[in-house]
Design an enzyme around this catalytic site. Structure first.
Site, PDB file in Angstrom:
ATOM      1  N   LYS A   1       0.844  -1.201   0.000  1.00 18.28           N
ATOM      2  CA  LYS A   1       0.000   0.000   0.000  1.00 18.28           C
ATOM      3  C   LYS A   1       0.876   1.245   0.000  1.00 18.28           C
ATOM      4  O   LYS A   1       1.913   1.282   0.653  1.00 18.28           O
ATOM      5  CB  LYS A   1      -0.900  -0.030   1.237  1.00 18.28           C
ATOM      6  CG  LYS A   1      -1.963   1.063   1.291  1.00 18.28           C
ATOM      7  CD  LYS A   1      -2.853   0.883   2.524  1.00 18.28           C
ATOM      8  CE  LYS A   1      -3.939   1.945   2.601  1.00 18.28           C
ATOM      9  NZ  LYS A   1      -4.791   1.781   3.802  1.00 18.28           N
TER      10      LYS A   1
ATOM     11  N   SER B   1      -9.729   1.811   2.929  1.00 12.94           N
ATOM     12  CA  SER B   1      -8.856   2.558   2.061  1.00 12.94           C
ATOM     13  C   SER B   1      -7.828   1.705   1.316  1.00 12.94           C
ATOM     14  O   SER B   1      -7.255   2.167   0.324  1.00 12.94           O
ATOM     15  CB  SER B   1      -8.121   3.633   2.865  1.00 12.94           C
ATOM     16  OG  SER B   1      -7.260   3.043   3.813  1.00 12.94           O
TER      17      SER B   1
ATOM     18  N   SER C   1      -9.960  -0.536   7.121  1.00 12.15           N
ATOM     19  CA  SER C   1      -9.361  -0.335   5.797  1.00 12.15           C
ATOM     20  C   SER C   1      -8.640  -1.542   5.182  1.00 12.15           C
ATOM     21  O   SER C   1      -8.273  -1.488   4.010  1.00 12.15           O
ATOM     22  CB  SER C   1      -8.388   0.843   5.837  1.00 12.15           C
ATOM     23  OG  SER C   1      -9.086   2.047   5.777  1.00 12.15           O
TER      24      SER C   1
END
Lengths: 96, 532
Positions: free
Chosen positions: B76, B151, B175
């Site tokens: 990420k 997210s 997330s």
């Protein structure tokens, strides 16, 4: 109590943000929603409740003050938007 | 053989037997990205040269003993990778090249992982759809008209679309778990403190945690083994022994007691989602566990407290983006304060500004005690709810979200749905507990995630439960067909099976079978349950 636009201006300044008039109107509404959350939270009696900063039983983690390797000057300054030799460069802050 | 479809443990076995090379595997994944990522847009930055170079070094050395050695991974974009751009999906960091590795990046590299690139996310991890990226929205591989969740949406979509073998995400209020659920893959938020966060761009420091997103539960245990443990660079990482999580991969839940919180299955939860979760409970009962309804009475208050705590911590953490030491600086400014304000106003997106404003207000002079401290006290009550439940129950079962993935641009204005959306994941962060999302069914052709929540530092039990469920079902073997499905009209790989070939009997329980989506059973070289 309602949050006024003046408060929004004050908070925006603290947060170092410029907001458009449109954004200010929206933020006023958003900040007011915090009051709703608080109203909910205040339904609970927390008089004798300890606060939980984070959930694991760790407090004051100390280490020896030892000299260790760290980033080089060059690596540290590599991402600087503006630099002067071995310094980060910023606009003048001290009046002449 | 489609190498990109492999799990970690499958690829590991092939690498060990020298049946494939690391370079072949890495190339297969970049080829895959070239075919599907235009439709999915999971990655912000790709490092093909670096990854291939690494793969050749590893092939030459030929030591693939560690289960992650030579396995290509996606990270990420809020996790620092030395020399590889790390943007947090924000304009303010769009040129930032970290001069150091996050501890998790260093750990993966020390296990000879091959880092392929950085995945898209909601800006500064603020959002739950990945539409909030400053660059572009990521799409759900099961239907490219829908969001992948967020997210960590890029990470979850990359795993689901076979654009990496596994990925790393971060979870502040759901997330990792929610996008894993939306994309039909496995995602775990470990206990707060289990994994070092040094080098993770901080959002809300008392809630953030890093964790794996994988194709199955075995892989989740393998990655957790590599990333868990104390780190002197993160004083909030727990100095506690780390068990071998692969030892918890036993398909056995007999005698276990499972709590199902009524607050998590209330009004607002979609019928098919409820059905899938209750069906999962039945599956556990069939395996000898005992399910009971429980109550977590402070659930609602967990949300109100989170809405104070998360922005407050964010406003403090994001104060560092000032255009001085790194990141983008505004071009025109009159003085230092003007520089700060222009830089931040131009660099941050709308949602980030909103949360900074909320948090700054909550922490501003005179309000700290009334807001932040009060919220922290409520947090104690939330944690006590869970403590009480875990005295009697081994783990908790809940949905991961009230519905399956929603459409891009479809901002729900149904307050009940929005409320349930937060109920499903946020209390777990507030209490610092470990939680895992695993596939447990379908709703309108989209995957539904099952959440398993465990005691603090007891990732072992939830992995064991997740593994048992996975062994008893086949949801994790279903794959989206990006090439033929959704909005990506691509027919290069036409071997996807249609749902009609995939009967309910094979699945074991009512599927709510997808109508148009292609589904496919993976052809696994060594079957399931391969321990690594």
């Amino acid at each position: 109590m309602k949050i006024a636009k003046q408060t929004v201006d004050h908070v925006a300044n603290l947060a170092r943000l410029y907001l458009s008039e449109e954004e200010k109107a929206e933020m006023t509404e958003k900040l007011n929603s915090i009051l709703d959350y608080m109203e909910k939270l205040n339904e609970l009696d927390t008089t004798n409740v300890e606060p939980t900063a984070h959930v694991i039983p760790i407090k004051n983690v100390f280490r020896q003050d030892e000299v260790r390797e760290s980033l080089s000057l060059e690596e540290t300054l590599k991402n600087a938007p503006d630099r002067d030799g071995s310094f980060f460069r910023v606009p003048r802050v001290i009046e002449e | 053989m489609e190498l990109y479809r492999l799990t970690i443990h499958e690829a590991h076995e092939l690498l060990m037997k020298r049946e494939i090379s690391c370079e072949e595997l890495t190339r297969a994944l970049f080829d895959r990205i070239r075919i599907v990522d235009y439709a999915i847009r999971a990655y912000i930055t790709l490092d093909e040269d670096g990854a291939l170079q690494k793969s050749r070094v590893l092939d030459e050395r030929g030591d693939f003993t560690h289960p992650l050695a030579g396995i290509p991974a996606a990270v990420k974009d809020n996790i620092c990778t030395k020399g590889l751009k790390t943007t947090c999906a924000s304009k303010i960091l769009e040129n930032f090249i970290p001069p150091y590795d996050a501890t998790i990046s260093a750990r993966l590299k020390s296990r000879d992982a091959v880092i392929m690139g950085k995945t898209n996310m909601d800006e500064f991890a603020m959002g739950s759809s990945t539409e909030n990226s400053a660059f572009f929205a990521t799409r759900n591989p099961w239907d490219t008209g829908r969001v992948p969740g967020g997210s960590s949406g890029g990470s979850a979509a990359a795993v689901a679309a076979d654009e990496c073998i596994y990925a790393i995400g971060s979870d502040t209020g759901g997330s990792i778990r929610q996008p894993a659920g939306y994309c039909g893959v496995v995602g775990m938020k470990p206990t707060y403190g289990r994994v070092s966060r040094f080098g993770l761009v901080a959002y809300a420091s008392s809630l953030d945690q890093i964790g794996p997103i994988t194709k199955d539960v075995t892989d989740c245990a393998i990655v957790l083994n590599a990333i868990a443990g104390h780190d002197r660079m993160d004083s909030t990482s727990a100095d506690m022994p780390v068990p071998d999580y692969t030892l918890s991969l036993k398909p056995d839940v007999s005698g276990m007691k499972i709590g199902i919180p009524r607050e998590y299955l209330g009004e607002g939860i979609d019928g098919e989602v409820r059905h899938a979760v209750l069906n999962a409970a039945k599956t556990f009962e069939n395996m000898g566990a005992c399910c009971e309804e429980i109550s977590l009475p402070h659930t609602e208050y967990a949300l109100w407290a989170y809405y104070i705590i998360a922005p407050a911590e964010a406003s403090s953490n994001l104060a560092r983006y000032d255009g001085i030491r790194y990141g983008v600086r505004a071009k025109d400014y009159s003085d230092l304060i003007d520089l700060y304000k222009r830089t931040r106003s131009e660099g941050f997106g709308a949602e980030v500004k909103r949360r900074i404003m909320l948090g700054t207000y909550a922490l501003s002079s005179g309000y700290y005690d009334a807001y932040y401290l009060k919220a922290q006290k409520v947090r104690t009550l939330v944690k006590k709810d869970f403590d009480r439940v875990f005295e009697k129950y081994d783990f908790i079962l809940a949905p991961i979200a009230p519905t399956a993935a929603f459409r891009i641009g479809e901002n729900t204005d149904d307050p009940l749905k929005m409320y349930m959306n937060d109920v499903c994941t946020i209390p777990v962060n507030m209490a610092g507990l470990p939680g895992i999302s695993i596939p447990c069914g379908f709703s309108g052709g989209m995957p539904v995630g099952l959440q398993i929540i465990g005691r603090p530092f007891d990732e072992t039990t939830i992995l064991q439960a997740a593994y048992a469920f996975e062994q008893a079902t086949e949801y994790h073997l279903k794959k989206p067909c990006i090439e033929a499905g959704g909005h990506a009209a691509f027919s290069r790989d036409n071997r996807c099976k249609h749902s009609s070939d995939f009967t309910e009997r094979e699945i074991g329980v009512d599927l709510g079978a997808p109508q148009d989506e292609c589904v496919k059973r993976r052809n696994v070289p060594n079957g399931k349950g391969v321990k690594a």
